[in-house]
Design a protein around this motif. Structure first.
Motif, PDB file in Angstrom:
ATOM      1  N   ASN A  89      98.492 -66.830 -17.910  1.00 25.42           N
ATOM      2  CA  ASN A  89      98.578 -66.873 -16.454  1.00 25.42           C
ATOM      3  C   ASN A  89      97.102 -66.646 -15.581  1.00 25.42           C
ATOM      4  N   ASP A  90      97.160 -66.794 -14.364  1.00 20.55           N
ATOM      5  CA  ASP A  90      96.283 -66.751 -13.500  1.00 20.55           C
ATOM      6  C   ASP A  90      94.934 -67.268 -14.100  1.00 20.55           C
ATOM      7  N   GLY A  91      95.095 -68.231 -14.945  1.00 19.63           N
ATOM      8  CA  GLY A  91      93.770 -68.849 -15.368  1.00 19.63           C
ATOM      9  C   GLY A  91      93.115 -67.983 -16.474  1.00 19.63           C
ATOM     10  N   PHE A  92      93.456 -66.861 -16.830  1.00 20.97           N
ATOM     11  CA  PHE A  92      92.786 -65.888 -17.897  1.00 20.97           C
ATOM     12  C   PHE A  92      93.537 -66.044 -19.237  1.00 20.97           C
ATOM     13  N   PRO A  93      92.702 -65.957 -20.248  1.00 25.08           N
ATOM     14  CA  PRO A  93      93.235 -65.996 -21.688  1.00 25.08           C
ATOM     15  C   PRO A  93      93.880 -64.524 -21.978  1.00 25.08           C
ATOM     16  N   TRP A  94      94.973 -64.288 -21.529  1.00 23.95           N
ATOM     17  CA  TRP A  94      95.343 -63.171 -21.839  1.00 23.95           C
ATOM     18  C   TRP A  94      95.653 -62.755 -23.445  1.00 23.95           C
ATOM     19  N   HIS A  95      96.120 -64.060 -24.226  1.00 23.60           N
ATOM     20  CA  HIS A  95      96.253 -64.115 -25.445  1.00 23.60           C
ATOM     21  C   HIS A  95      95.066 -63.332 -26.244  1.00 23.60           C
ATOM     22  N   GLU A  96      93.957 -63.556 -25.714  1.00 25.21           N
ATOM     23  CA  GLU A  96      92.773 -62.912 -26.374  1.00 25.21           C
ATOM     24  C   GLU A  96      92.888 -61.044 -26.234  1.00 25.21           C
ATOM     25  N   PHE A  97      93.337 -60.653 -25.291  1.00 25.82           N
ATOM     26  CA  PHE A  97      93.552 -59.380 -25.065  1.00 25.82           C
ATOM     27  C   PHE A  97      94.729 -58.871 -26.117  1.00 25.82           C
ATOM     28  N   VAL A  98      95.511 -59.681 -26.426  1.00 23.95           N
ATOM     29  CA  VAL A  98      96.767 -59.214 -27.216  1.00 23.95           C
ATOM     30  C   VAL A  98      96.413 -59.169 -28.856  1.00 23.95           C
ATOM     31  N   GLU A  99      95.708 -60.381 -28.912  1.00 25.83           N
ATOM     32  CA  GLU A  99      94.805 -60.649 -30.240  1.00 25.83           C
ATOM     33  C   GLU A  99      93.823 -59.376 -30.806  1.00 25.83           C
ATOM     34  N   SER A 100      93.355 -58.985 -29.752  1.00 24.69           N
ATOM     35  CA  SER A 100      91.941 -58.101 -30.209  1.00 24.69           C
ATOM     36  C   SER A 100      92.931 -56.801 -30.312  1.00 24.69           C
ATOM     37  N   ALA A 101      94.099 -56.230 -29.538  1.00 22.34           N
ATOM     38  CA  ALA A 101      94.595 -55.192 -29.751  1.00 22.34           C
ATOM     39  C   ALA A 101      95.338 -55.169 -31.220  1.00 22.34           C
ATOM     40  N   TYR A 102      95.852 -56.428 -31.701  1.00 22.16           N
ATOM     41  CA  TYR A 102      96.401 -56.431 -33.173  1.00 22.16           C
ATOM     42  C   TYR A 102      95.439 -56.322 -34.130  1.00 22.16           C
ATOM     43  N   ILE A 103      94.142 -56.967 -33.835  1.00 15.89           N
ATOM     44  CA  ILE A 103      93.178 -56.471 -35.025  1.00 15.89           C
ATOM     45  C   ILE A 103      92.709 -55.380 -34.941  1.00 15.89           C
ATOM     46  N   PHE A 104      92.575 -54.707 -34.133  1.00 14.43           N
ATOM     47  CA  PHE A 104      92.208 -53.152 -33.954  1.00 14.43           C
ATOM     48  C   PHE A 104      93.282 -52.371 -34.442  1.00 14.43           C
ATOM     49  N   ALA A 105      94.449 -52.466 -34.229  1.00 10.18           N
ATOM     50  CA  ALA A 105      95.434 -51.863 -34.750  1.00 10.18           C
ATOM     51  C   ALA A 105      95.709 -52.048 -36.216  1.00 10.18           C
ATOM     52  N   LEU A 106      95.637 -53.064 -36.737  1.00 10.79           N
ATOM     53  CA  LEU A 106      96.025 -53.512 -38.033  1.00 10.79           C
ATOM     54  C   LEU A 106      94.999 -53.847 -38.983  1.00 10.79           C
ATOM     55  N   ASP A 107      93.799 -53.986 -38.650  1.00  8.56           N
ATOM     56  CA  ASP A 107      92.561 -54.243 -39.296  1.00  8.56           C
ATOM     57  C   ASP A 107      92.777 -55.372 -40.402  1.00  8.56           C
ATOM     58  N   PRO A 108      93.273 -56.422 -40.077  1.00  9.14           N
ATOM     59  CA  PRO A 108      93.483 -57.508 -41.246  1.00  9.14           C
ATOM     60  C   PRO A 108      92.100 -57.866 -41.948  1.00  9.14           C
ATOM     61  N   PRO A 109      92.528 -58.043 -43.458  1.00 13.84           N
ATOM     62  CA  PRO A 109      91.310 -58.077 -44.406  1.00 13.84           C
ATOM     63  C   PRO A 109      90.202 -59.390 -43.994  1.00 13.84           C
ATOM     64  N   LEU A 110      90.739 -60.384 -43.185  1.00  9.64           N
ATOM     65  CA  LEU A 110      89.978 -61.517 -43.147  1.00  9.64           C
ATOM     66  C   LEU A 110      89.502 -61.845 -41.696  1.00  9.64           C
ATOM     67  N   ASN A 111      89.774 -60.678 -40.949  1.00  4.80           N
ATOM     68  CA  ASN A 111      89.149 -60.656 -39.586  1.00  4.80           C
ATOM     69  C   ASN A 111      87.905 -59.893 -39.546  1.00  4.80           C
ATOM     70  N   THR A 112      86.710 -60.764 -39.219  1.00  5.28           N
ATOM     71  CA  THR A 112      85.648 -60.060 -39.574  1.00  5.28           C
ATOM     72  C   THR A 112      84.809 -59.615 -37.989  1.00  5.28           C
ATOM     73  N   LEU A 113      85.048 -60.616 -36.852  1.00  6.89           N
ATOM     74  CA  LEU A 113      84.375 -60.412 -35.609  1.00  6.89           C
ATOM     75  C   LEU A 113      85.240 -59.554 -34.928  1.00  6.89           C
ATOM     76  N   ARG A 114      84.867 -58.767 -34.192  1.00  6.10           N
ATOM     77  CA  ARG A 114      85.525 -57.810 -33.173  1.00  6.10           C
ATOM     78  C   ARG A 114      85.133 -58.323 -31.820  1.00  6.10           C
ATOM     79  N   ARG A 115      85.978 -58.175 -30.863  1.00  4.93           N
ATOM     80  CA  ARG A 115      86.196 -58.302 -29.564  1.00  4.93           C
ATOM     81  C   ARG A 115      85.012 -57.495 -28.808  1.00  4.93           C
ATOM     82  N   ARG A 116      84.401 -57.822 -27.547  1.00  5.85           N
ATOM     83  CA  ARG A 116      83.401 -57.177 -26.902  1.00  5.85           C
ATOM     84  C   ARG A 116      83.977 -56.505 -25.668  1.00  5.85           C
ATOM     85  N   PHE A 117      85.404 -56.725 -25.087  1.00  3.39           N
ATOM     86  CA  PHE A 117      85.678 -56.169 -24.229  1.00  3.39           C
ATOM     87  C   PHE A 117      86.886 -55.409 -24.442  1.00  3.39           C
ATOM     88  N   GLN A 118      87.451 -54.401 -23.542  1.00  2.91           N
ATOM     89  CA  GLN A 118      88.616 -53.700 -23.574  1.00  2.91           C
ATOM     90  C   GLN A 118      89.372 -53.378 -22.142  1.00  2.91           C
TER      91      GLN A 118
END
Length: 136
Positions: A89-118
């Motif tokens: 919505n609003d022309g902003f990729p909100w799915h990247e915020f949700v993705e980041s929260a899941y990566i940090f919460a669950l630490d999947p073994p094949l996710n190596t890059l971490r997001r730059r914003f919070q």
């Protein structure tokens, strides 16, 4: 004189709706390729291994296309995937915020890059995700 009502910013609206993006793994249906029906959709996707272990979390504006790219590249040995719809919505990729929260919460073994914003409510969202996955 009328009081001016302050309109919420796009980020404030997103933060207010974060709870709808917190799901337990049992609430994520497992899909397999090829997916030939259904519309292209944006959101967060979860790649599952042979033993139903979470391997990777990603985000895309075109999930089905992205799954085909992952399959073709062959770097992630997934057997199924799940999709959490997160509308852009609003022309902003909100799915990247949700993705980041899941990566940090669950630490999947094949996710190596971490997001730059919070975002402001992200830690609370991460804690809620972790709790939902522990209970499942």
């Amino acid at each position: 004189m009328r009081d001016e009502i302050r309109r919420a910013s796009p980020l404030e609206r997103f933060e207010a709706s974060c709870s709808k993006y917190i799901v337990a793994p049992s609430d994520l249906p497992r899909l397999v390729l090829p997916v030939v029906d259904g519309p292209e959709r944006s959101g967060v996707y979860f790649l599952w291994g042979e033993d139903d272990a979470l391997l990777y979390v990603g985000a895309s504006g075109s999930i089905i296309t992205r799954m085909a790219q992952h399959r073709w590249a062959g770097r992630i040995p997934f057997v199924a995937f799940s999709v959490l719809d997160v509308y852009i919505n609003d022309g902003f990729p909100w799915h990247e915020f949700v993705e980041s929260a899941y990566i940090f919460a669950l630490d999947p073994p094949l996710n190596t890059l971490r997001r730059r914003f919070q975002f402001k409510g992200e830690q609370a969202m991460q804690d809620a995700i972790a709790a939902a996955w522990r209970q499942s």
